[in-house]
Structures are given as C-alpha cells and as structure tokens.
Write an enzyme that holds these catalytic residues in place. Structure first.
Site, short mmCIF file in Angstrom:
data_model
loop_
_atom_site.label_atom_id
_atom_site.label_comp_id
_atom_site.label_asym_id
_atom_site.label_seq_id
_atom_site.Cartn_x
_atom_site.Cartn_y
_atom_site.Cartn_z
N HIS A 142 0.82 -1.23 0.00
CA HIS A 142 0.00 0.00 0.00
C HIS A 142 0.85 1.26 0.00
O HIS A 142 0.34 2.34 -0.30
CB HIS A 142 -0.93 0.00 1.22
CG HIS A 142 -2.03 -1.01 1.10
ND1 HIS A 142 -3.32 -0.67 0.81
CD2 HIS A 142 -2.01 -2.36 1.20
CE1 HIS A 142 -4.06 -1.76 0.75
NE2 HIS A 142 -3.29 -2.81 0.98
N ASP A 157 3.38 9.45 -0.83
CA ASP A 157 2.19 8.69 -0.41
C ASP A 157 1.96 7.57 -1.41
O ASP A 157 2.10 7.79 -2.62
CB ASP A 157 0.96 9.62 -0.41
CG ASP A 157 -0.03 9.29 0.70
OD1 ASP A 157 -0.10 8.12 1.08
OD2 ASP A 157 -0.72 10.21 1.18
C1 GDG Z 1 -2.27 3.85 3.40
C2 GDG Z 1 -1.22 4.50 2.47
C3 GDG Z 1 -2.90 4.40 0.61
C4 GDG Z 1 -9.22 10.47 7.20
N1 GDG Z 1 -9.67 11.32 8.13
C5 GDG Z 1 -10.76 10.76 8.66
C6 GDG Z 1 -10.97 9.54 8.03
N2 GDG Z 1 -10.01 9.37 7.15
C7 GDG Z 1 -9.89 8.20 6.28
C8 GDG Z 1 -10.09 8.63 4.86
C9 GDG Z 1 -9.28 7.62 4.07
C10 GDG Z 1 -8.27 7.09 5.09
O1 GDG Z 1 -8.62 7.60 6.37
C11 GDG Z 1 -6.87 7.59 4.81
O2 GDG Z 1 -6.37 6.95 3.67
P1 GDG Z 1 -5.09 7.48 2.90
O3 GDG Z 1 -5.02 6.74 1.61
O4 GDG Z 1 -5.24 8.94 2.67
O5 GDG Z 1 -3.84 7.26 3.85
P2 GDG Z 1 -3.21 6.08 4.84
O6 GDG Z 1 -4.03 5.89 6.04
O7 GDG Z 1 -1.81 6.52 5.06
O8 GDG Z 1 -3.24 4.72 3.99
C12 GDG Z 1 -1.93 5.31 1.38
C13 GDG Z 1 -3.79 3.63 1.55
O9 GDG Z 1 -3.04 2.94 2.57
C14 GDG Z 1 -4.63 2.60 0.79
O10 GDG Z 1 -3.82 1.77 0.06
O11 GDG Z 1 -3.70 5.21 -0.23
O12 GDG Z 1 -0.99 5.86 0.49
O13 GDG Z 1 -0.35 5.34 3.22
O14 GDG Z 1 -10.10 6.57 3.66
O15 GDG Z 1 -11.46 8.62 4.61
N3 GDG Z 1 -12.00 8.73 8.31
C15 GDG Z 1 -12.88 9.16 9.27
N4 GDG Z 1 -12.70 10.33 9.96
C16 GDG Z 1 -11.66 11.15 9.68
O16 GDG Z 1 -11.52 12.20 10.32
N5 GDG Z 1 -13.95 8.39 9.55
#
Ligand code: GDG
Length: 491
Positions: A169, A381
């Site tokens: 990821h 990222d």
């Molecule tokens: C890893 C990789 C890759 C955020 N704020 C709130 C909230 N979120 C949720 C979002 C989103 C998730 O968290 C974050 O996903 P990201 O992709 O931005 O980042 P990572 O957590 O670092 O994920 C990344 C991912 O895996 C998938 O492969 O894209 O690059 O680092 O879904 O919605 N959710 C809630 N409240 C918040 O305040 N409920």
C-alpha cells in the site's frame, strides 16, 4: 459456498476492528484507515476470511468476541496473538521505524536496530502459522502491506503450499534508497516468494524491478503492461501495478443525501459561509502537514486580498501516538497553527481551523462536500484515498483538488488536479490562488475528468484486477452472500 468457488483469505497486520475495554468485557467496533476502508465493503459483499492482530495483549482471549463479530460482519476473523515484545520489535520497530520511513524516502528517520529484523521475521512466522491452520492449499491468500513481506517465505519454510499474492500500500523506493536497508537481500528475496506482487503505481513497480535485477542474480523480468513476469530458479512470479481506489458510489451517494447537504450547510454556516480549503490526514510526517501550513502562511502574505475570504480546515487524525516522533510532529503542527492564527486573525475570521480527532464519516463527507478546495500535499504517499473521496463527494462538480505530484493518486488524476511539489511552499500557495480564481468552466471540466476516472477505476475494479492477475478469477467468482449489515443490525 458453491462447489469450485475459491475461498479468499485476506491477511493484514491489524484485523479491521478496533477494541474497547468495558470492565472485564470487550467491545469490538469496525476499524478505520486506508486498508480497512478499501477491503471491508468487498468482503462484506462477497464473504471470506480476514487474518490479523486484533490489537490486544496475548493474555486476552478474544476468540468468542471475534466469532460474534464475524457473524454480523459477513466474514470470518482469525486473530494472531502478539506479545508486547512482538509489537515493540515487529510493529513499532521494523515496520514503523525502518520500512515506513525508508519506503517514504526519509532515510534520516530510520532506526536500523538489528533486533527489529529478528522480531519481524518471527512475527511473520506467527502469521504464517495461523494461515496454515485456517486455510487449505486450494484457498487464495492475499497478504497486505509492508508489515508482512516475509509471510510467503515463512509459509514455504514451514512446508506449506499456498497460492499467495501481496499488495504494497505504500511506495516502493528507488534502488539507491532500498540499498541502504541492511536486510535488502532478505526482503527482496522474501517478496519473490509470493506468486504475485502488486504495487500502487508504475513507478513503484519499476523501482521494485530495478532492485530485483540488481540484487537477485538469475531473476529476469519480461513483458509489458500493468502485469509483467519475473523468471528465476524455475519459477514465474508476476509483478503488477493496481492503483487502489474507493467505493465511489457509496461516497457519492452518501454526499447526495439530504442529511449530508444539511450537515454541509451547517458546517458552511459555522464558518460564516467563507470558502473552505480542506486538509484531512492521519498524523504522519509523510503527509506534509507543516509544509502545507507554511504554504497557507505564504498565501496570506503574498495574496493579502484572500484574507477574510478563505479558511483552511485541517483535520488531523490521531495516529501512532506513543511514538515520540509523532508527538513532536503534533507539537510542530500546533505551534504553526497558532503562529499563523496569531499573525493573521481578524475579529470574526480565523485563517486556520485545526481539528485533532477522528471525524465520523458523516462529518467527513460534509466537509468534503462543502469545501471549495482540497489540499492533498503529502511528501510521499502510496496512493492517498482522501484525494479520491473528495472528488467523489463533490456533488456540485466544481471543487478544486490541489495534489502533490508525490502521491500515487497523481498518476491517475493529473489531468484534473493542480499538481504541486509539496516542498515548494510558494508553488502550493500559487496553486491555491489559481484554484480559487479558476473559472467555473475549467473547475467543472477538471473535476469531471477526475470523477470519471475514479468512478471507473473504483475499489471493485481494484480487487477484480488484482484477482484476475493472481489466478484469472473475477470478483464474481467470490459469490455475494446473505449477510447481516453490521452497521444497522442490533446487538
Ligand atoms: C495507506 C497508504 C494508501 C481520514 N480522516 C478521517 C478519516 N479518514 C480516512 C479517509 C481515508 C483514510 O482515512 C486515509 O487513507 P489514505 O489513503 O489517505 O492514507 P493512509 O491511512 O496513510 O493509507 C496510502 C492507503 O493505505 C490505501 O492503500 O492510499 O498511500 O499510506 O479513507 O477517509 N476517516 C474518518 N474520519 C476522519 O476524520 N472516519
């Protein structure tokens, strides 16, 4: 399950749950984060098993709670018990102090303590033991992420034959950075023990293939396109790139509900209907939050006419709170927010609103819906799902996405987003300014391109394309099951 249907086992560091202690009892809630957001709808709709660490000490027997939760969730959870030492060495240590910073190109934050690797190797063996217990050679084992790169090799060492796939990821680093890893040979060889290795982008896979060619004599990549082959020692391994995505329909339809519209309006009213610029990230140095705040300061300095017209709402979701580096990052963010607010605030207007907590999904969607600009500016990222969720929730179709060129999402969204170098504080400020003044036609046309791409290449496309590359099966070969919706059922 029908005859001949393949059973899918998903394996990840954490089970997709969060635990709460209530006296002697435990409560299980659905978990959060990128991987959970991605996989839960798939398994809920299709059935399957999930193996991972439940998040409690090894002295706690969570078996009955997991069984109860599994009934409602529509897929079966199996816990891997880890001791405190395991969590320290394998998770805090090797995963988060070695692989996470190295793979995000920040070698200066790596702590290459030799005992971490030993723990990582042992804990990957514990995961392999549980997989061996609960699966058969006919099942397909899909292992996720950087915590578990040794699972296939540990299964082989134990004489267990399984069909295995791995998806990373986070980014895969360029050769000269990967070479710094003291266990570079072990890690690259371990990855070659999977039958399929998947990455987020072409760039990540290119980096991986360069490392294989350099470090693994006798292994040779061949082919073109999203999935290529690597031949060596009588085996053929596939390596592909599969950009992860979101449940587009789910986000988009939630954003179109009356409840989301009302909540969005309330949020907008609370900010006196000023234009909002949104940042929403887990607390992590890879997300570029301090740099983004500096860009906001630059924006208000260079373009004073925007003062009192816009506010940045920065949501930071608590993460890895026990790690001192993350505590320092939090303090740095808070001090920048207060400096900027101290410098620019006027009666009735604050330039930066800072929210340090997990919003519930309704609130998050309301913020997505009501923000004129989303600022997604990680320093590095794997993909970044926030960028995609923002677009899916932009019901007016005229929002602006300012996106880091170092987010995996940039490869797919470059024709619609305003791409920026997150280290270039002035460049990010200029992009916000440009987005703010962009014509309605241009905003609509850019957003339309992004929405079309994300709708087409959604989370179901992602699972489908991985499984197709893995063994020629489609998602429909994992038939939908009758399940109780955990979120709406009682008890
Ligand atoms: C890893 C990789 C890759 C955020 N704020 C709130 C909230 N979120 C949720 C979002 C989103 C998730 O968290 C974050 O996903 P990201 O992709 O931005 O980042 P990572 O957590 O670092 O994920 C990344 C991912 O895996 C998938 O492969 O894209 O690059 O680092 O879904 O919605 N959710 C809630 N409240 C918040 O305040 N409920």
């Amino acid at each position: 399950m029908p005859k001949n249907a393949v059973r899918l086992l998903v394996v990840s560091n954490r089970l997709p749950i969060s635990l709460k202690r209530d006296g002697d009892e435990w409560e299980i809630e659905s978990g959060k984060g990128g991987l959970v957001t991605a996989m839960a709808p798939v398994l809920r709709n299709r059935g399957g098993d999930w193996i991972g660490w439940p998040g409690a000490g090894s002295d706690v027997d969570l078996g009955p709670y997991l069984a109860e939760y599994s009934k409602k969730a529509g897929y079966t959870l199996h816990g891997v018990n880890l001791t405190e030492d395991d969590v320290q060495g394998f998770y805090q240590g090797f995963s988060n102090e070695v692989i996470w910073p190295l793979f995000h190109d920040v070698q200066s934050r790596c702590n290459f303590a030799p005992e971490y690797f030993k723990s990582y190797y042992d804990v990957n063996g514990k995961f392999a033991d549980v997989i061996a217990q609960v699966s058969t050679p006919d099942d397909y084992v899909w292992v996720h992420d950087y915590h578990l790169m040794h699972v296939a090799s540990r299964l082989k060492e134990k004489g267990e034959t399984r069909r295995t796939g791995f998806f990373l990821h986070i980014p895969f680093p360029p050769l000269d950075i990967f070479l710094k890893l003291p266990w570079r040979h072990q890690v690259i060889r371990a990855l070659l023990d999977f039958d399929l290795v998947g990455f987020q982008t072409f760039r990540d896979r290119r980096n991986f293939l360069q490392c294989v060619t350099t470090l693994c004599k006798g292994y040779k990549p061949s082919g073109r396109g999203p999935v290529v082959q690597i031949r060596g020692e009588g085996r053929v391994i596939k390596a592909g790139y599969f950009p992860i995505s979101i449940d587009y329909k789910d986000f988009s339809s939630q954003a179109r509900t009356r409840a989301a519209a009302e909540l969005g309006d309330q949020v907008h009213d609370a900010f006196r209907r000023r234009d909002l610029v949104l940042g929403a990230d887990r607390l992590d140095y890879s997300k570029g939050i301090p740099e983004r705040l500096e860009a906001m300061r630059m924006l208000l300095t260079k373009y004073p006419e925007l003062r009192e017209k816009i506010s940045l709402v920065q949501v930071v979701v608590p993460s890895r709170e026990k790690v001192p580096e993350y505590q320092n990052m939090k303090r740095r963010i808070e001090s920048l927010v207060s400096e900027i607010n101290g410098e620019f605030s006027e009666p009735g207007w604050v330039p930066v609103y800072y929210i340090f907590r997990n919003l519930d999904r309704n609130e998050l969607v309301a913020y997505y819906r009501t923000s004129k600009v989303a600022l997604v500016t990680p320093l590095r990222d794997g993909m970044n799902l926030v960028a995609k969720e923002y677009c899916a929730c932009n019901v007016t179709g005229d929002g602006v996405l300012v996106l880091s060129e170092f987010a995996g999402a940039a490869a797919q969204l470059q024709r619609g987003a305003l791409l920026v170098n997150p280290h270039d504080v002035e460049g990010v400020a200029d992009a916000i300014y440009r987005g703010y003044h962009m014509s309605l036609d241009e905003r609509r046309s850019r957003m339309h391109k992004m929405q079309t791409t994300i709708r087409k290449f959604d989370i179901y496309w992602w699972v489908d394309s991985f499984l197709k590359a893995a063994f020629g099966k489609h998602l429909d070969d994992f038939p939908p099951q009758e399940v109780v919706d955990y979120h709406t059922s009682e008890g």
